[in-house]
Design a protein around this motif. Structure first.
Motif, PDB file in Angstrom:
ATOM      1  N   VAL A   1       0.742  -1.139   0.044  1.00  0.00           N
ATOM      2  CA  VAL A   1       0.061  -0.015  -0.109  1.00  0.00           C
ATOM      3  C   VAL A   1       0.809   1.214  -0.065  1.00  0.00           C
ATOM      4  O   VAL A   1       1.819   1.324   0.684  1.00  0.00           O
ATOM      5  CB  VAL A   1      -0.934  -0.158   1.368  1.00  0.00           C
ATOM      6  CG1 VAL A   1      -1.525   1.420   1.362  1.00  0.00           C
ATOM      7  CG2 VAL A   1      -2.052  -1.147   1.115  1.00  0.00           C
ATOM      8  N   GLN A   2       0.441   2.146  -0.946  1.00  0.00           N
ATOM      9  CA  GLN A   2       1.140   3.795  -1.132  1.00  0.00           C
ATOM     10  C   GLN A   2      -0.020   4.595  -0.750  1.00  0.00           C
ATOM     11  O   GLN A   2      -1.090   4.366  -0.719  1.00  0.00           O
ATOM     12  CB  GLN A   2       1.782   3.621  -2.342  1.00  0.00           C
ATOM     13  CG  GLN A   2       2.715   2.586  -2.843  1.00  0.00           C
ATOM     14  CD  GLN A   2       3.945   2.591  -2.138  1.00  0.00           C
ATOM     15  OE1 GLN A   2       4.445   3.613  -1.812  1.00  0.00           O
ATOM     16  NE2 GLN A   2       4.497   1.378  -1.587  1.00  0.00           N
TER      17      GLN A   2
ATOM     18  N   THR B   1      -6.282   3.115  -2.996  1.00  0.00           N
ATOM     19  CA  THR B   1      -7.489   2.480  -2.201  1.00  0.00           C
ATOM     20  C   THR B   1      -7.649   1.303  -1.867  1.00  0.00           C
ATOM     21  O   THR B   1      -6.921   0.260  -2.506  1.00  0.00           O
ATOM     22  CB  THR B   1      -8.765   2.790  -3.321  1.00  0.00           C
ATOM     23  OG1 THR B   1      -8.220   1.891  -4.622  1.00  0.00           O
ATOM     24  CG2 THR B   1      -9.104   4.235  -3.641  1.00  0.00           C
ATOM     25  N   LEU B   2      -7.959   1.120  -0.513  1.00  0.00           N
ATOM     26  CA  LEU B   2      -7.714  -0.144   0.091  1.00  0.00           C
ATOM     27  C   LEU B   2      -9.266  -0.640   0.683  1.00  0.00           C
ATOM     28  O   LEU B   2      -9.913  -0.111   1.130  1.00  0.00           O
ATOM     29  CB  LEU B   2      -6.717   0.144   1.357  1.00  0.00           C
ATOM     30  CG  LEU B   2      -6.815  -0.999   2.250  1.00  0.00           C
ATOM     31  CD1 LEU B   2      -5.930  -2.472   1.388  1.00  0.00           C
ATOM     32  CD2 LEU B   2      -5.877  -0.746   3.498  1.00  0.00           C
ATOM     33  N   VAL B   3      -9.404  -1.852   0.528  1.00  0.00           N
ATOM     34  CA  VAL B   3     -10.694  -2.595   0.709  1.00  0.00           C
ATOM     35  C   VAL B   3     -10.237  -3.502   1.778  1.00  0.00           C
ATOM     36  O   VAL B   3      -9.392  -4.261   1.706  1.00  0.00           O
ATOM     37  CB  VAL B   3     -11.441  -3.158  -0.243  1.00  0.00           C
ATOM     38  CG1 VAL B   3     -12.801  -3.987   0.470  1.00  0.00           C
ATOM     39  CG2 VAL B   3     -11.883  -2.137  -1.352  1.00  0.00           C
ATOM     40  N   VAL B   4     -10.923  -3.480   3.113  1.00  0.00           N
ATOM     41  CA  VAL B   4     -10.441  -4.345   4.226  1.00  0.00           C
ATOM     42  C   VAL B   4     -11.845  -5.209   4.527  1.00  0.00           C
ATOM     43  O   VAL B   4     -12.697  -4.431   5.137  1.00  0.00           O
ATOM     44  CB  VAL B   4     -10.015  -3.529   5.707  1.00  0.00           C
ATOM     45  CG1 VAL B   4      -9.771  -4.507   6.780  1.00  0.00           C
ATOM     46  CG2 VAL B   4      -8.813  -2.947   5.455  1.00  0.00           C
TER      47      VAL B   4
ATOM     48  N   HIS C   1      -6.796  -0.730  -5.070  1.00  0.00           N
ATOM     49  CA  HIS C   1      -5.366  -1.101  -5.393  1.00  0.00           C
ATOM     50  C   HIS C   1      -4.931  -2.261  -4.595  1.00  0.00           C
ATOM     51  O   HIS C   1      -4.423  -3.197  -5.139  1.00  0.00           O
ATOM     52  CB  HIS C   1      -4.364   0.090  -4.872  1.00  0.00           C
ATOM     53  CG  HIS C   1      -4.552   1.198  -5.924  1.00  0.00           C
ATOM     54  ND1 HIS C   1      -5.454   2.301  -5.509  1.00  0.00           N
ATOM     55  CD2 HIS C   1      -3.898   1.472  -6.846  1.00  0.00           C
ATOM     56  CE1 HIS C   1      -5.046   3.358  -6.535  1.00  0.00           C
ATOM     57  NE2 HIS C   1      -4.113   2.996  -7.400  1.00  0.00           N
ATOM     58  N   ALA C   2      -5.856  -2.604  -3.551  1.00  0.00           N
ATOM     59  CA  ALA C   2      -5.697  -3.527  -2.743  1.00  0.00           C
ATOM     60  C   ALA C   2      -6.704  -4.257  -1.887  1.00  0.00           C
ATOM     61  O   ALA C   2      -7.465  -3.354  -1.439  1.00  0.00           O
ATOM     62  CB  ALA C   2      -4.469  -3.411  -1.705  1.00  0.00           C
TER      63      ALA C   2
END
Length: 319
Positions: free
Chosen positions: A135-136, A140-143, A207-208
């Motif tokens: 992650v940068q 955008t990150l989904v948890v 993104h992740a």
């Protein structure tokens, strides 16, 4: 010493409290007076004999603790040192004996409850985000499972790393916790189709994805990735190992990775550990402790986690 004991495999209710002899200390080991222990989902699985390894009963469950060294047969630690540690089992007791290599000094200014709640969840989340999801700032990150120990840690740390985080969880209480730690979007996956909700939250694709849950949430989360995105599977708290259509991986050029500590390159591992400790000592992150039980209520603590009701970390207080 008093200890919670699993006499035979089964539900959390098989565990009972009894007096047991304190374990002996062998060369290379350290005895710790436990002040706080964290309850993790693998503890429930070990008791049920549903984990990837088996521990022959009777045994004392509990894999994460903080306390004070009371006896040592190893270099590096002295009686009176405050420490935190991990092991496969043994932590739900007034004393635990572990190899010195499994212990770390508790930083000054960090209390035992914070230390016990921090180790496994935050180390898992940080190594996952830094070395697997990579992650940068601006990502955008989904948890998934964003209300649990690893999930809520991933929300906090993802925000700290500069990501825009979409938190997915099963209750409004868990989502409120995720919001309080900086999640940009929150999704209750029981309120409708997760695929549609994620399309609205991350219309350009994530993104992740960090997935400690598995089950039916994995595929729609994977579909939410943009081309070249990273999907990191961390565990299966749902109890169901998902089956992913590989055509999605092919068509979107997605990277699917599994997290294990031993797979993190040595230089990155040291960097991650140093950074994470600095974040804790600097007060930039604090574990969310959702519930605390006395040792006598270990069954209730395990049931709390087994039923998916935990928000952040659940602790057992042995002071």
């Amino acid at each position: 010493m008093r200890a919670a004991v699993c006499p035979g495999y089964g539900a959390p209710e098989v565990v009972h409290i009894e007096q047991r002899p304190a374990p002996s200390v062998e060369p290379g080991q350290v005895r710790v007076r436990v002040n706080a222990a964290a309850v993790n989902f693998p503890d429930v699985l070990l008791i049920a004999n549903e984990y990837q390894v088996s521990v022959p009963p009777p045994f004392v469950p509990g894999s994460e603790f903080a306390g004070v060294v009371v006896e040592t047969a190893a270099e590096g630690f002295r009686v009176g040192d405050r420490v935190t540690g991990t092991g496969m089992y043994g932590a739900f007791a007034e004393e635990v004996v572990v190899p010195a290599a499994s212990l770390s000094p508790t930083p000054d200014g960090i209390d035992d409850r914070t230390a016990a709640a921090f180790g496994v969840a935050y180390r898992t989340a940080y190594h996952t985000l830094r070395s697997m999801a990579r992650v940068q700032p601006g990502d955008t990150l989904v948890v998934l499972g964003a209300g649990g120990g690893v999930g809520l840690a991933a929300v906090q740390l993802g925000v700290l790393l500069g990501a825009s985080v979409t938190a997915v969880a099963s209750t409004d209480e868990k989502l409120e916790a995720a919001s309080s730690y900086g999640a940009t979007h929150v999704v209750n996956h029981r309120s409708g189709k997760l695929r549609d909700a994620l399309r609205g939250a991350v219309p350009d694709g994530a993104h992740a994805v960090v997935d400690p849950v598995g089950g039916e949430l994995a595929e729609p989360a994977l579909r939410s990735l943009r081309r070249g995105g990273r999907f990191v599977t961390v565990g299966y708290a749902s109890g169901v190992i998902p089956r992913i259509p590989l055509n999605l991986v092919l068509v979107k050029g997605i990277h699917v990775l599994g997290f294990h500590f031993q797979d993190v390159p040595a230089d990155e591992f040291d960097r991650n550990e140093t950074e994470l400790r600095e974040h804790l000592v600097g007060g930039r992150i604090r574990p969310h402790v959702g519930a605390v039980y006395p040792l006598e209520e270990t069954v209730q603590a395990l049931r709390h986690v087994a039923d998916g009701r935990a928000v952040g970390k659940v602790l057992i207080d042995l002071t």
